[in-house]
Motif scaffolding. Structure first.
Motif, PDB file in Angstrom:
ATOM      1  N   ASN A 205       1.233  -1.544  -0.251  1.00  0.00           N
ATOM      2  CA  ASN A 205      -0.064  -0.179   0.156  1.00  0.00           C
ATOM      3  C   ASN A 205       0.761   1.528   0.024  1.00  0.00           C
ATOM      4  O   ASN A 205       1.792   1.453   1.019  1.00  0.00           O
ATOM      5  CB  ASN A 205      -0.814   0.008   0.764  1.00  0.00           C
ATOM      6  CG  ASN A 205      -1.753   1.062   1.230  1.00  0.00           C
ATOM      7  OD1 ASN A 205      -1.611   1.637   2.468  1.00  0.00           O
ATOM      8  ND2 ASN A 205      -2.380   2.025  -0.321  1.00  0.00           N
TER       9      ASN A 205
ATOM     10  N   ASN B 288      -1.590   4.216   3.636  1.00  0.00           N
ATOM     11  CA  ASN B 288      -2.814   4.636   4.944  1.00  0.00           C
ATOM     12  C   ASN B 288      -2.642   3.319   6.672  1.00  0.00           C
ATOM     13  O   ASN B 288      -2.274   2.523   6.163  1.00  0.00           O
ATOM     14  CB  ASN B 288      -4.145   4.550   4.429  1.00  0.00           C
ATOM     15  CG  ASN B 288      -4.967   4.920   5.673  1.00  0.00           C
ATOM     16  OD1 ASN B 288      -4.482   5.257   6.610  1.00  0.00           O
ATOM     17  ND2 ASN B 288      -6.017   4.840   4.997  1.00  0.00           N
TER      18      ASN B 288
ATOM     19  N   ASP C 250      -2.763  -1.799  -3.885  1.00  0.00           N
ATOM     20  CA  ASP C 250      -3.732  -1.039  -3.260  1.00  0.00           C
ATOM     21  C   ASP C 250      -2.953   0.703  -3.141  1.00  0.00           C
ATOM     22  O   ASP C 250      -2.161   1.470  -2.299  1.00  0.00           O
ATOM     23  CB  ASP C 250      -3.919  -0.686  -1.861  1.00  0.00           C
ATOM     24  CG  ASP C 250      -5.130  -0.429  -1.524  1.00  0.00           C
ATOM     25  OD1 ASP C 250      -4.630   0.874  -2.475  1.00  0.00           O
ATOM     26  OD2 ASP C 250      -5.926   0.130  -0.240  1.00  0.00           O
TER      27      ASP C 250
ATOM     28  N   TYR D  71      -4.075   5.908  -3.241  1.00  0.00           N
ATOM     29  CA  TYR D  71      -3.723   7.468  -3.022  1.00  0.00           C
ATOM     30  C   TYR D  71      -2.407   7.972  -3.762  1.00  0.00           C
ATOM     31  O   TYR D  71      -1.358   8.874  -3.782  1.00  0.00           O
ATOM     32  CB  TYR D  71      -2.798   7.552  -1.689  1.00  0.00           C
ATOM     33  CG  TYR D  71      -3.769   7.284  -0.607  1.00  0.00           C
ATOM     34  CD1 TYR D  71      -5.226   8.648  -0.912  1.00  0.00           C
ATOM     35  CD2 TYR D  71      -4.137   6.402   0.475  1.00  0.00           C
ATOM     36  CE1 TYR D  71      -5.999   8.149   0.775  1.00  0.00           C
ATOM     37  CE2 TYR D  71      -4.954   6.098   1.428  1.00  0.00           C
ATOM     38  CZ  TYR D  71      -6.032   7.487   1.217  1.00  0.00           C
ATOM     39  OH  TYR D  71      -6.890   6.502   2.099  1.00  0.00           O
TER      40      TYR D  71
ATOM     41  N   SER E 145      -8.595   4.575  -7.000  1.00  0.00           N
ATOM     42  CA  SER E 145      -9.849   4.975  -6.124  1.00  0.00           C
ATOM     43  C   SER E 145     -10.182   6.734  -6.737  1.00  0.00           C
ATOM     44  O   SER E 145      -9.249   7.509  -7.423  1.00  0.00           O
ATOM     45  CB  SER E 145      -9.907   5.035  -5.054  1.00  0.00           C
ATOM     46  OG  SER E 145     -10.822   5.766  -4.443  1.00  0.00           O
TER      47      SER E 145
ATOM     48  N   LYS F 114     -10.928   8.552  -4.144  1.00  0.00           N
ATOM     49  CA  LYS F 114      -9.854   9.808  -3.903  1.00  0.00           C
ATOM     50  C   LYS F 114      -9.430  10.622  -4.514  1.00  0.00           C
ATOM     51  O   LYS F 114      -9.450  12.113  -4.303  1.00  0.00           O
ATOM     52  CB  LYS F 114      -8.857   8.453  -2.914  1.00  0.00           C
ATOM     53  CG  LYS F 114      -9.305   7.278  -2.453  1.00  0.00           C
ATOM     54  CD  LYS F 114      -9.746   7.796  -0.852  1.00  0.00           C
ATOM     55  CE  LYS F 114      -9.467   7.155  -0.126  1.00  0.00           C
ATOM     56  NZ  LYS F 114      -9.666   7.007   1.367  1.00  0.00           N
TER      57      LYS F 114
HETATM   58  C1  LIG Z   1      -5.326   2.529   1.985  1.00  0.00           C
HETATM   59  C2  LIG Z   1      -7.028   2.234   0.784  1.00  0.00           C
HETATM   60  N1  LIG Z   1      -7.401   1.682   0.607  1.00  0.00           N
HETATM   61  C3  LIG Z   1      -9.085   1.288  -0.021  1.00  0.00           C
HETATM   62  C4  LIG Z   1      -9.896   2.483   0.209  1.00  0.00           C
HETATM   63  C5  LIG Z   1     -11.097   1.902   0.028  1.00  0.00           C
HETATM   64  O1  LIG Z   1     -11.332   2.958  -1.573  1.00  0.00           O
HETATM   65  P1  LIG Z   1     -12.430   2.831  -2.320  1.00  0.00           P
HETATM   66  O2  LIG Z   1     -13.485   4.773  -1.127  1.00  0.00           O
HETATM   67  O3  LIG Z   1     -12.856   3.708  -3.732  1.00  0.00           O
HETATM   68  O4  LIG Z   1     -13.579   1.653  -1.585  1.00  0.00           O
HETATM   69  C6  LIG Z   1      -9.290   3.290   1.289  1.00  0.00           C
HETATM   70  C7  LIG Z   1     -10.211   4.158   1.789  1.00  0.00           C
HETATM   71  O5  LIG Z   1     -10.091   4.858   2.830  1.00  0.00           O
HETATM   72  C8  LIG Z   1      -7.470   3.253   2.023  1.00  0.00           C
HETATM   73  O6  LIG Z   1      -7.271   4.486   2.575  1.00  0.00           O
END
Ligand SMILES: Cc1ncc(COP(=O)(O)O)c(C=O)c1O
Length: 380
Positions: A165, A169, A197, A200, A228, A231
């Motif tokens: 990731n 986050n 993932d 961001y 996403s 985001k």
């Molecule tokens: C690291 C991470 N992955 C995935 C997501 C989920 O994204 P989505 O809102 O597009 O489902 C988030 C949402 O906070 C996130 O912080």
């Protein structure tokens, strides 16, 4: 009928808990990761345009063709990556559903999945639903780097996947070239999927490049890259995301996707496709958020919180040991109730649930909100 829970120990998500508490106490909500401002009015106009143009029935299962093509073009331009929009790109109901499809398509009962903690809280339940066994490795503090020696120690013949990731986050760290080198070495010696993932991807600061798995052919061929639109375009409530993966893997992923949602909100996909024709609308996001990060970090310097400077994402972690030695869950509740600022305790992103004395602030807020929050934080 007796209810037999598949996840008896799974609590309600901390985001729901803290947002409800923030609402109850009318606190400034820096807890959950969403903006308190609207998307660009032009994007809203495009959404309206496509609703009125009659794009209101089921979209094709893999996504509206124009949007799949817009993504293929973006990945080609930014990362020199070649994804076939027809067979390698799938539009999902947010990154969350892309993650679900990714884990469900790749993880079999008894498979081990390497996950770094602190983690995004959806990963573990999704792995466990599929009978997978999370193998958690703590990122180093305070910089949230991946300890590759530990990864090498934990890899076994049962390792089916590694979850990456970046930007991270809640830690705000981003992958370095050394991380990419380590991943290359590891993947040359072992067989595993990379679930990457990258929600961001555009929120990255100080001119650091985003090292998407898509950039590196040897890694891309074993990766599911997840993004996403919510985001990137300040529209988390529209819940549209995507998954990119080689054709054979995408075929499996779509088998899950088609019977979880089948397809995703049609007019929104058309609107994003048109909106993305100007790349500045996403490549400028780092600058947009860096201003807020700097404002927030500068303000926190006048408080008793000790912030960790993030290189990406829209979160800042802060040590509160100069204020309290309470565990973070208790301190976060006190912050909401007594100091009027809602935050997220980070212990919930660790398997042992032990407080590291760190709370998470989300700075995806109007400057005015951040200034009000800083005033309150500096009074503590
Ligand atoms: C690291 C991470 N992955 C995935 C997501 C989920 O994204 P989505 O809102 O597009 O489902 C988030 C949402 O906070 C996130 O912080």
């Amino acid at each position: 009928m007796q209810i037999k829970s598949k996840q008896p120990d799974l609590p309600v998500s901390i985001f729901s808990v803290m947002s409800a508490l923030a609402h109850q106490h009318k606190a400034i909500n820096l807890s959950q990761g969403f903006p308190d401002f609207d998307p660009d009015p032009q994007l809203i106009t495009l959404l309206e345009k496509h609703v009125r143009a009659g794009h209101n029935q089921y979209a094709p299962m893999p996504g509206v063709a124009e949007l799949n093509r817009a993504l293929a073009e973006k990945y080609r331009t930014l990362y020199n990556a070649s994804y076939d929009p027809k067979t390698e790109i799938t539009i999902t109901a947010g990154a969350t559903q892309a993650l679900y499809a990714a884990f469900t398509a790749t993880i079999f009962p008894g498979d081990e999945v390497i996950v770094f903690e602190p983690w995004y809280d959806a990963y573990l339940p999704m792995i466990r639903y599929n009978g997978g066994i999370p193998v958690t490795i703590p990122l180093t503090l305070p910089d949230f780097r991946i300890p590759w020696d530990e990864v090498r120690r934990c890899i076994s013949p049962q390792t089916r996947a590694i979850v990456i990731n970046s930007p991270h986050n809640p830690g705000g760290a981003v992958l370095s070239q050394e991380d990419i080198d380590a991943l290359h070495t590891l993947s040359a010696a072992h067989d595993f999927w990379i679930i990457s993932d990258e929600v961001y991807e555009h929120i990255i600061f100080d001119d650091i490049p985003h090292r998407s798995m898509a950039r590196y052919p040897e890694l891309a061929r074993r990766s599911i890259v997840i993004g996403s639109f919510g985001k990137t375009f300040h529209a988390t409530g529209w819940k549209v995301g995507y998954a990119l993966a080689p054709e054979a893997l995408t075929r499996e992923l779509r088998k899950i996707h088609q019977f979880v949602t089948f397809s995703v909100h049609t007019p929104t996909q058309h609107a994003y496709a048109e909106y993305m024709s100007d790349p500045g609308r996403y490549t400028g996001l780092g600058t947009f958020y860096q201003k807020r990060r700097d404002l927030f970090l500068d303000g926190l310097r006048n408080s008793r919180f000790k912030a960790i400077r993030p290189s990406g994402s829209y979160f800042v972690l802060a040590d509160y040991s100069a204020i309290s030695d309470a565990p973070d869950v208790e301190f976060a509740a006190t912050m909401t109730r007594e100091y009027g600022v809602a935050v997220i305790p980070t212990s919930v992103f660790y398997e042992d649930g032990v407080s590291r004395g760190l709370i998470r602030f989300c700075f995806a807020k109007k400057e005015e909100t951040l200034n009000r929050a800083l005033e309150a934080l500096c009074r503590i």
